[in-house]
Design an enzyme around this catalytic site. Sequence first.
Site, PDB file in Angstrom:
ATOM      1  CE  LYS A  22      10.808   6.897   0.251  1.00  0.00           C
ATOM      2  NZ  LYS A  22      10.073   5.715   0.719  1.00  0.00           N
ATOM      3  CG  ASP A  60      11.730  -6.626  -7.015  1.00  0.00           C
ATOM      4  OD1 ASP A  60      10.792  -7.019  -6.291  1.00  0.00           O
ATOM      5  OD2 ASP A  60      12.894  -7.025  -6.867  1.00  0.00           O
ATOM      6  CG  HIS A  68      14.559   3.863  -4.263  1.00  0.00           C
ATOM      7  ND1 HIS A  68      14.166   4.695  -3.251  1.00  0.00           N
ATOM      8  CD2 HIS A  68      13.976   2.655  -3.994  1.00  0.00           C
ATOM      9  CE1 HIS A  68      13.399   4.035  -2.401  1.00  0.00           C
ATOM     10  NE2 HIS A  68      13.275   2.792  -2.829  1.00  0.00           N
ATOM     11  NE  ARG A  69       8.518   2.629  -5.005  1.00  0.00           N
ATOM     12  CZ  ARG A  69       9.139   2.440  -3.815  1.00  0.00           C
ATOM     13  NH1 ARG A  69       9.167   3.403  -2.911  1.00  0.00           N
ATOM     14  NH2 ARG A  69       9.711   1.288  -3.540  1.00  0.00           N
ATOM     15  CG  PHE A 116       7.342   1.849   2.891  1.00  0.00           C
ATOM     16  CD1 PHE A 116       7.362   2.929   2.029  1.00  0.00           C
ATOM     17  CD2 PHE A 116       7.759   0.614   2.393  1.00  0.00           C
ATOM     18  CE1 PHE A 116       7.796   2.795   0.717  1.00  0.00           C
ATOM     19  CE2 PHE A 116       8.183   0.463   1.081  1.00  0.00           C
ATOM     20  CZ  PHE A 116       8.204   1.557   0.241  1.00  0.00           C
ATOM     21  NE  ARG A 122      -3.460   0.643   0.038  1.00  0.00           N
ATOM     22  CZ  ARG A 122      -3.809   1.230  -1.110  1.00  0.00           C
ATOM     23  NH1 ARG A 122      -3.780   0.566  -2.240  1.00  0.00           N
ATOM     24  NH2 ARG A 122      -4.192   2.484  -1.136  1.00  0.00           N
ATOM     25  CE  LYS A 123       2.610   3.459   5.035  1.00  0.00           C
ATOM     26  NZ  LYS A 123       2.241   4.812   5.492  1.00  0.00           N
ATOM     27  CE  LYS A 124       7.529  -1.948  -3.564  1.00  0.00           C
ATOM     28  NZ  LYS A 124       7.716  -3.131  -4.428  1.00  0.00           N
TER      29      LYS A 124
END
Length: 201
Positions: free
Chosen positions: A175, A69, A180-181, A152, A10-12
């Site tokens: 953030k 991933d 990275h995301r 998270f 859910r955090k992603k």
Amino acid sequence: MKIVLATRNRKKVEEFQRVLVGAPLQLLDLRGYPDAPEVVEDGTTFTENAVKKALQVARFTGLPALADDSGLEVDALGRRPGVLSARYAGPGAKDRQNLERVLVELGECPELERTARFVCVLAVADASGQTQTFEGVVEGRIARTPQGENGFGYDPVFVPEGEGRSFAEMSPAEKDALSHRGRAVARFVAALHGHVGPVLA
Ligand code: ITT
């Protein structure tokens, strides 16, 4: 374009919803597909696992899918936990237990040797089996104790390069700008706008 976020984290999903605001995409997620099969993440690289997740969800839903991933590579631990990040303290481990295992393994490791990075590989797939991947990396170091409540996973112990605060001490927007995301998504969005590659053509 409709696209299914191929993640059960859910955090992603929340991070994707934030960073993809304004992109020409209608975001769906796996809550709308309760029967979607669980993907076995048995790849040895982030790319292998991301492609596998995206392909299975695209084939199941018949719609393009976007999978992530990701994980933490700690240099002093031979780049572990890496692809095992979600289950480093064992199957079903909680974020806090995974993070504690990293801290215990690092022990008194000196500051200069606590270098690490977060890696995110995004894979986009369509139902015909075409795929594309986008990578984002953020370098940093592992703090001695967890700090902050936001985010998270390993956020409370990851301090990005050039910063004094952990990801968990930053606002979501701070953030996203460094993560990275966030970086992988920026590459995906650039490709989307340029209509480049097989899936996004
Ligand atoms: P899906 O496979 O359903 O997407 P997951 O949580 O199992 O969910 P991964 O296999 O990609 O996802 O594992 C990623 C793990 O790496 C995640 O559970 C966290 O422990 C860690 N991680 C990834 N991105 C992170 C971030 O931005 N902040 C903190 N930890 C992160």
